[in-house]
Each structure stands twice: as C-alpha cells, then as structure tokens.
Design an enzyme around this catalytic site. Structure first.
Site, PDB file in Angstrom:
ATOM      1  N   LYS A 188       0.845  -1.192   0.000  1.00 29.64           N
ATOM      2  CA  LYS A 188       0.000   0.000   0.000  1.00 29.64           C
ATOM      3  C   LYS A 188       0.880   1.242   0.000  1.00 29.64           C
ATOM      4  CE  LYS A 188      -1.673   3.061   2.701  1.00 29.64           C
ATOM      5  NZ  LYS A 188      -1.788   4.124   1.712  1.00 29.64           N
ATOM      6  N   GLU A 264       9.527   1.111  11.033  1.00 31.97           N
ATOM      7  CA  GLU A 264      10.625   2.078  10.871  1.00 31.97           C
ATOM      8  C   GLU A 264       9.968   3.441  11.038  1.00 31.97           C
ATOM      9  OE1 GLU A 264      13.778   1.318  10.102  1.00 31.97           O
ATOM     10  OE2 GLU A 264      13.516  -0.805   9.659  1.00 31.97           O
ATOM     11  N   CYS A 299      13.973  10.508   6.931  1.00 38.51           N
ATOM     12  CA  CYS A 299      13.814   9.981   8.294  1.00 38.51           C
ATOM     13  C   CYS A 299      15.073  10.181   9.120  1.00 38.51           C
ATOM     14  CB  CYS A 299      13.401   8.522   8.262  1.00 38.51           C
ATOM     15  SG  CYS A 299      14.493   7.512   7.277  1.00 38.51           S
ATOM     16  N   GLU A 398       9.459  15.412  15.882  1.00 40.99           N
ATOM     17  CA  GLU A 398       9.888  15.407  14.497  1.00 40.99           C
ATOM     18  C   GLU A 398       9.019  16.355  13.667  1.00 40.99           C
ATOM     19  OE1 GLU A 398       9.089  11.881  12.134  1.00 40.99           O
ATOM     20  OE2 GLU A 398      11.132  12.039  11.381  1.00 40.99           O
TER      21      GLU A 398
HETATM   22  P1  NAD Z   1       2.238   8.256   7.902  1.00 39.97           P
HETATM   23  O1  NAD Z   1       2.507   7.399   9.075  1.00 39.97           O
HETATM   24  O2  NAD Z   1       1.151   9.233   7.963  1.00 39.97           O
HETATM   25  O3  NAD Z   1       1.952   7.375   6.606  1.00 39.97           O
HETATM   26  C1  NAD Z   1       2.750   6.284   6.248  1.00 39.97           C
HETATM   27  C2  NAD Z   1       1.874   5.282   5.576  1.00 39.97           C
HETATM   28  O4  NAD Z   1       0.918   4.810   6.510  1.00 39.97           O
HETATM   29  C3  NAD Z   1       1.088   5.817   4.380  1.00 39.97           C
HETATM   30  O5  NAD Z   1       1.070   4.840   3.354  1.00 39.97           O
HETATM   31  C4  NAD Z   1      -0.306   6.006   4.954  1.00 39.97           C
HETATM   32  O6  NAD Z   1      -1.315   5.905   4.000  1.00 39.97           O
HETATM   33  C5  NAD Z   1      -0.380   4.871   5.941  1.00 39.97           C
HETATM   34  N1  NAD Z   1      -1.382   5.094   6.987  1.00 39.97           N
HETATM   35  C6  NAD Z   1      -1.840   6.281   7.450  1.00 39.97           C
HETATM   36  N2  NAD Z   1      -2.786   6.074   8.395  1.00 39.97           N
HETATM   37  C7  NAD Z   1      -2.911   4.736   8.533  1.00 39.97           C
HETATM   38  C8  NAD Z   1      -3.714   3.901   9.362  1.00 39.97           C
HETATM   39  N3  NAD Z   1      -4.587   4.407  10.227  1.00 39.97           N
HETATM   40  N4  NAD Z   1      -3.585   2.561   9.244  1.00 39.97           N
HETATM   41  C9  NAD Z   1      -2.684   2.024   8.376  1.00 39.97           C
HETATM   42  N5  NAD Z   1      -1.910   2.766   7.564  1.00 39.97           N
HETATM   43  C10 NAD Z   1      -2.015   4.104   7.642  1.00 39.97           C
HETATM   44  O7  NAD Z   1       3.635   8.898   7.620  1.00 39.97           O
HETATM   45  P2  NAD Z   1       4.016   9.816   6.419  1.00 39.97           P
HETATM   46  O8  NAD Z   1       3.486  11.159   6.752  1.00 39.97           O
HETATM   47  O9  NAD Z   1       3.594   9.200   5.142  1.00 39.97           O
HETATM   48  O10 NAD Z   1       5.609   9.756   6.505  1.00 39.97           O
HETATM   49  C11 NAD Z   1       6.308  10.573   7.332  1.00 39.97           C
HETATM   50  C12 NAD Z   1       6.756   9.839   8.567  1.00 39.97           C
HETATM   51  O11 NAD Z   1       7.465   8.655   8.236  1.00 39.97           O
HETATM   52  C13 NAD Z   1       7.721  10.660   9.363  1.00 39.97           C
HETATM   53  O12 NAD Z   1       7.379  10.630  10.713  1.00 39.97           O
HETATM   54  C14 NAD Z   1       9.070  10.007   9.101  1.00 39.97           C
HETATM   55  O13 NAD Z   1      10.066  10.169  10.034  1.00 39.97           O
HETATM   56  C15 NAD Z   1       8.707   8.616   8.936  1.00 39.97           C
HETATM   57  N6  NAD Z   1       9.727   7.949   8.128  1.00 39.97           N
HETATM   58  C16 NAD Z   1      10.552   7.045   8.732  1.00 39.97           C
HETATM   59  C17 NAD Z   1      11.552   6.409   8.010  1.00 39.97           C
HETATM   60  C18 NAD Z   1      12.459   5.380   8.635  1.00 39.97           C
HETATM   61  O14 NAD Z   1      13.203   4.708   7.944  1.00 39.97           O
HETATM   62  N7  NAD Z   1      12.444   5.206   9.935  1.00 39.97           N
HETATM   63  C19 NAD Z   1      11.682   6.685   6.654  1.00 39.97           C
HETATM   64  C20 NAD Z   1      10.819   7.610   6.073  1.00 39.97           C
HETATM   65  C21 NAD Z   1       9.836   8.216   6.827  1.00 39.97           C
END
Ligand code: NAD
Length: 494
Positions: A188, A264, A299, A398
């Site tokens: 997804k 992650e 990240c 963050e």
């Molecule tokens: P997010 O958590 O909002 O979304 C990530 C994914 O989760 C998306 O595909 C989204 O559609 C899905 N999602 C959202 N709500 C959901 C739910 N209720 N149930 C299941 N899936 C759901 O994060 P984002 O805004 O897309 O990404 C930014 C975040 O990701 C930041 O906090 C960043 O630090 C983190 N990040 C971490 C790493 C790492 O390697 N640790 C890498 C990149 C980003």
C-alpha cells in the site's frame, strides 16, 4: 543527467491508475477514484483507485493463492534471481521516466531523486537477488544421537505500508528481501506518492514475476492500511512512517492474527559538532545538507544541531549562510537543491512548528516562510532556529520539514545528555578529530546509526533501524532477511 532528458517527461500526461491485483489492473470494488495532486503546482496530476477493505481482501487472497501455488515461493532460487535481476535492469532502463513521475507526484528535487529513487531501488533489488541463494540453513551442534536442522522459510504473505518521502527507495528496502525470500506481497503506497511504486510493480510483471506475487492497492491509510493491518491472512506487516500510525499497526495485529509488525518510524536525530571537527566548513555544509535535502523529509535528517559553545556563534552563522543560499525551486530543474514540500498538510504542519518555536523562545536565524506562492506549489524556505531549549517542541518532536533546531553544549557529557534526551533514536552524527571521542560517542548515543565526520548516505550493506520509539527491526543489509523468514527446526532421531 541532463536537463533536456528531464524535460522529455516533465509534461507527459499521466493516465489514471488502478490497483494491480493478481497481475491485472483492477478498479476499486465501488468504482471510486481519488485525485493525485502535484506539490509542484497544487494541480491535479491524475487519479488512482480509492481502495476499499474488499480490495485488500482480494489482493491478500491473490497473494496467498500465489504463495500456496508455489509459482514464486517454490521457484528454484537461481530462477528467482534471474527475474529480480531483470526487474532491476528494467527499472534502471526507465530511470528518468520513473524519477520525473515520482518528482511530479511527491516534490523531491530531481538532483536527489534521480539517484535516490530508481537507482537506489534497482541496487537494492540486485543486492537481495545476489544474496538469495547464499542464505543457508544450519545444522545444530547437538547430541550425536539426534540431528537438528534449522531451515529458513518465507513467512507467506507480507503487507507493506510505504511513506511518501522516498517511495521507490523505501519500497525496495521492503520488496527486495521480502520477494527474494520467496514471499508474496500486498503493498500500500502513500496517498501522496503512489505512482512510481505502481509502475515498478508493472515492471516486475514484465520481468517475469508471476501474477499475484506483488499486488499494489491504492487508497487512504485509515481504510486500506487498516484493512491490511487487521487481515487474518497477512503474516508480517512492515511499515515506514509516523509513530502514531506505527502504534495503530501494533493494535491491528493484537486485534487480528498477531501478525509480526516491523516499524521504521521517525527521528529527531542529533548532529553534534565538537570544536575539534576536522573541517568546520565541511561540517557546516553537511549540517545544512543533512536537514534541507528533500525539504527535510528524510527519516535520518540531522534535525537537531548540537554545537560546542566556543565555536557556536561562528558555526551557526555559517550554517545560516548555507541555508539562505540553498536553491529552493522547481524540483524538475536540475540545479534545484530543495524542491517542494510533499503536501499542503505537511507544509501547514511545518509552519505551525515554526510559529511554536518562536513562541517557545528560539531565535530565528533564517527562513520560516511559505514561498513561491504564485506557483500554487508547496515551497518553504530553509529555516534555522538557534537557542532551542532541550525541552522545546522543536527539540523533541519530528517536524519532517526543512527546519533545523540548534542548541549549544559545553562538553562531551552535555552533548551525550542532549543527544539522548528524546524518546526517538534513529540516526545521529558526530564531528571530531579525536579518535577516542568518536568511539565513546558511538557507544554512548542511543540511535540505530552514528555517522562520524560525515552525515547520511550509508549504503545498502549496513542496517537501518531505530531504537526507542523510532521502531524495531531493520531495513537494508542481510539482516533484513530476518523479518521475512521463519526459522523451522527439524529434530531427528538417528
Ligand atoms: P504516515 O505514518 O502518515 O503514513 C505512512 C503510511 O501509513 C502511508 O502509506 C499512509 O497511508 C499509511 N497510513 C496512514 N494512516 C494509517 C492507518 N490508520 N492505518 C494504516 N496505515 C495508515 O507517515 P508519512 O506522513 O507518510 O511519513 C512521514 C513519517 O514517516 C515521518 O514521521 C518520518 O520520520 C517517517 N519515516 C521514517 C523512516 C524510517 O526509515 N524510519 C523513513 C521515512 C519516513
């Protein structure tokens, strides 16, 4: 990379996309679609299927059917490898098309995305293709009356939920080891960066990946992400994204089949500059690049800069100068150093952090504004705050945007205390010429990675994973196989 190669794809119309399930394009069960907005101009780029829980059920069933049929899971490793290599080649052959599509979708500057997306993804897939027939089982050193064999088997169906900042790179970190190990996957993508992952999955079919092994379902996190999370037929869920959603995924697992969940999550990574850094100019440039590339949507971004007191004022002035000189602009311009923020929502969130930082007493050194508003795009100035208190929001939470928080420290002990003063622990960096200090800092900092005299860019040979509330499990390196395989013991009486 040349500007004219980019321009070939810049204005190409992007056809609406449907889910990819069981090797075929499939509409949402209720026929709904959702618009894809480009952060470059705020205009509609195309549309994709708006997934439903029923779509996830269909995709999981297709993945399970393929896994049980053995079309991939039982294929001779040498043949699996050939298909994965071919897939990597196809991704590279279409690198520019994919990179431009991705930039139009998520806003990352092409000067970064070209390498960091298609080439990184292809490299990751090759790494795991090369490795897949070099992972052996084990024979235990047990009582000679028995034979203890340890098999390593694929887990079955993997659910992968991907964020928007580097969809192909992070997607490949999951798909590479998951598919190399013989699993089927339901992926997804994020709502605001889905097009390249879908295209990558089409290329996998072209390379010979059997239908049903890799399925892509578009849609909103709380709908399709949740459906994947609570599916009774998903064995392992892997995720990169925010801590809040990570917590939900653990709940989904508890509410359903206790699937293993690997997270992650984000970071608030300390980037520490000692007065004996080998080259303070290089360190100042690295400090700016470490937070402003991809508009801070990285990240491992070095979002907290900790600077030793006796070099503080000069160093901060240098970093602010680099920040102000950072070229923000059209992400499809080859000279742009920082493109668009991914979405209107993310931009608003960044600006809220800026306002709050000022309220909490931090000193704005440069930036802080939404710029290029006439384009309709989501552009923001590189922003630097000094005098950030250790307990301020900007030091603890963050932002995931181009906002740097600077705090002064006096000695090594204070640097360590500040570095470890958040609940997160993804990355960190230390600049020093003292070999002993470098090793002490590596031991003392609670983080998944400590960079020394450089920042970012760790390649695929080393693991990436967080400690504390930055997650569990690791992407990259051979260690990633652990998430996608089960150990099975055969205990045999001789
Ligand atoms: P997010 O958590 O909002 O979304 C990530 C994914 O989760 C998306 O595909 C989204 O559609 C899905 N999602 C959202 N709500 C959901 C739910 N209720 N149930 C299941 N899936 C759901 O994060 P984002 O805004 O897309 O990404 C930014 C975040 O990701 C930041 O906090 C960043 O630090 C983190 N990040 C971490 C790493 C790492 O390697 N640790 C890498 C990149 C980003």
């Amino acid at each position: 990379m040349q500007q004219h190669d980019i321009d070939v794809f810049r204005n190409q119309s992007v056809q609406p996309r449907q889910h990819l399930i069981d090797g075929k394009a499939q509409a949402a069960s209720d026929g709904q679609t959702m618009e894809v907005i480009s952060p470059i101009d705020g205009q509609v780029l195309t549309s994709v299927s708006r997934g439903t829980a029923a779509d996830i059920e269909r995709a999981v069933a297709a993945a399970r059917k393929a896994f049980e049929a053995g079309s991939w899971s039982q294929m001779a490793p040498a043949n699996r490898k050939k298909i994965l290599f071919k897939w990597a080649d196809l991704i590279e052959a279409k690198a520019m098309e994919l990179a431009v599509l991705g930039v139009r979708d998520n806003g990352t500057e092409i000067s970064m995305a070209y390498k960091a997306e298609p080439f990184s993804a292809a490299g990751t897939i090759r790494y795991y293709a090369e490795a897949l027939d070099k992972v052996y089982g084990e024979i235990a050193n047990t009582d000679p009356a028995f034979l203890g064999l340890i098999h390593r088997e694929p887990v079955g169906v993997v659910g992968a939920i991907i964020p928007w900042n580097f969809p192909m790179m992070i997607g490949a970190w999951k798909l590479g080891p998951a598919l190399a190990a013989g699993n089927s996957v339901v992926l997804k993508p994020a709502e605001t960066a889905s097009l390249t992952l879908h295209r990558m999955a089409e290329l996998a079919l072209d390379a010979g990946l059997p239908p049903g092994v890799l399925n892509v379902v578009f849609g909103e996190g709380p709908v399709v992400g949740e459906a994947l999370g609570i599916s009774m037929d998903v064995d392992v869920l892997v995720f990169t994204g925010s801590g809040g959603v990570g917590r939900r995924l653990l709940e989904y697992s508890a509410r359903s089949n206790l699937k293993r969940v690997f997270l992650e999550l984000g970071g608030k990574s300390p980037h520490i500059i000692f007065n004996d850094a080998p080259d303070l100019d290089v360190a100042a440039k690295a400090a700016a690049a470490g937070i402003f590339r991809n508009a801070g949507q990285v990240c491992v971004a070095g979002s907290r800069l900790l600077v030793q007191a006796d070099i503080h004022d000069d160093f901060v002035a240098q970093v602010a100068k680099h920040a102000a000189a950072f070229r923000v602009g059209d992400p499809l311009d080859i000279t742009t150093q920082m493109g668009a923020v991914n979405s209107a929502r993310q931009l608003e969130q960044n600006l809220t952090f800026v306002a709050r930082a000022a309220e909490q007493g931090a000193k704005l050194m440069t930036g802080g504004n939404h710029i290029m508003q006439e384009t309709g795009g989501y552009f923001m100035e590189p922003t630097v705050f000094s005098n950030v208190a250790a307990d301020a929001d900007l030091a603890q939470k963050e932002v995931f945007g181009p906002v740097l928080a600077i705090t002064k420290f006096s000695d090594e002990a204070e640097a360590i205390a500040l570095a470890n003063s958040t609940k997160l622990g993804l990355a960190s960096g230390v600049w020093t010429s003292d070999f002993g200090r470098a090793h002490r800092m590596v031991r003392a900092i609670r983080a998944g990675v400590v960079h020394v005299n450089t920042y970012g860019g760790a390649d695929g040979t080393v693991p990436l994973g967080g400690v504390g509330q930055s997650g569990n499990g690791h992407d990259k390196s051979m260690h990633a196989f652990d998430k996608y395989t089960n150990l099975k013991t055969a205990w045999m009486k001789l």
